[in-house]
Design an enzyme around this catalytic site. Sequence first.
Site, PDB file in Angstrom:
ATOM      1  N   ASN A 221       0.692  -1.292   0.039  1.00  0.00           N
ATOM      2  CA  ASN A 221       0.047   0.041  -0.120  1.00  0.00           C
ATOM      3  C   ASN A 221       0.871   1.376  -0.080  1.00  0.00           C
ATOM      4  OD1 ASN A 221      -2.514  -1.073  -0.083  1.00  0.00           O
ATOM      5  ND2 ASN A 221      -2.646  -1.471   2.169  1.00  0.00           N
ATOM      6  N   HIS A 223       3.197   2.292   2.069  1.00  0.00           N
ATOM      7  CA  HIS A 223       3.473   2.942   3.165  1.00  0.00           C
ATOM      8  C   HIS A 223       4.179   2.044   4.026  1.00  0.00           C
ATOM      9  CE1 HIS A 223      -0.861   1.983   4.845  1.00  0.00           C
ATOM     10  NE2 HIS A 223       0.073   0.963   5.014  1.00  0.00           N
ATOM     11  N   CYS A 258       3.737   6.421   7.546  1.00  0.00           N
ATOM     12  CA  CYS A 258       5.126   6.785   7.465  1.00  0.00           C
ATOM     13  C   CYS A 258       5.587   6.451   6.072  1.00  0.00           C
ATOM     14  CB  CYS A 258       5.993   6.212   8.453  1.00  0.00           C
ATOM     15  SG  CYS A 258       7.819   6.322   8.302  1.00  0.00           S
TER      16      CYS A 258
END
Length: 315
Positions: A221, A223, A258
């Site tokens: 995805n 991240h 993040c």
Amino acid sequence: MINGRKLLNGAYIDHDIVIQQDRLDDPLQTCLLGKFVEGKHVYRQTFIIRSYEIGPDKTATMETWMNLLQETALNHVTSSGLAGNGFGATREMSLRKLMWVVTRIHIQVERYSCWGDIVEIDTWVDAAGKNGMRRDWIIRDYYTKEIITKATSTWVIMNRETRKLCKIPPQVRQEVLPFYSTRLAIAKEDNDVEKIDKLTDDTAERIRSGLAPRWNDMDANQHVNNVKYIGWILESVPILVLQDYNLTSMTLEYRRECRQSNLLESLTNSTTATKNKLKAELEYTHLLRMQADKAEIVLARSEWKPKQIKHKSSS
């Protein structure tokens, strides 16, 4: 095609391993396969603990458990026939460019398995409020059926393109509704639902800076994989605690995504230390944040108990 593997002449094939249907009771063979039990409400999968999944004390780690929980959850979606073209997304979610993101997870560990041990993981889902989903897990010893780990988590839906949270569309709700189960892996009175105190530069006892995500820390995805956060959180735990104590409980609250370009800081503070002749228990509060603007990524709380020392028998 079953659970991502081809079916040929009554045999399951995974690379060069052929598993005959009449051998599906063998745990060494069924480790590659999952199955539904109790109708379609519970999905069960078996795993063998590999040598690369153990830590310095020769047992599985918290990261190992979290990876296996994630693997079982994804296989649950795939085996249900709902999987779209996203990472764990259903077909209706894929059409709308949606994905699941975890907001909170709590895991309780009674003991960690050793290299070569076989574990059995059950998982199921249920609604969480008006706009979330709860996923629970139980890990058992395959042979004794002893429950060795329990976990519960809360998930919400995010748009893959805007990266904003959104409501569960009615079409998605109808997809997952037949799989809902109201059971709880962790009883409400035993679940860690207390608010996690925030840490600052002034309240943290230990701060580890300069933690950089690598390309391989990213998931499908785009991240950082949520399991990767655990390793960074433990970077600021005293080494003597890592050596002499077992991590028996962990609660993580995820605040934001993040990316690989972010540089991180890990903060830890001791909140309790109860000691007596029989045991010494430790509790820590953690914060993982952006190093540049101090934006919170993950808040966490951990509990630790001393490792049992195996005494050598005298001859």
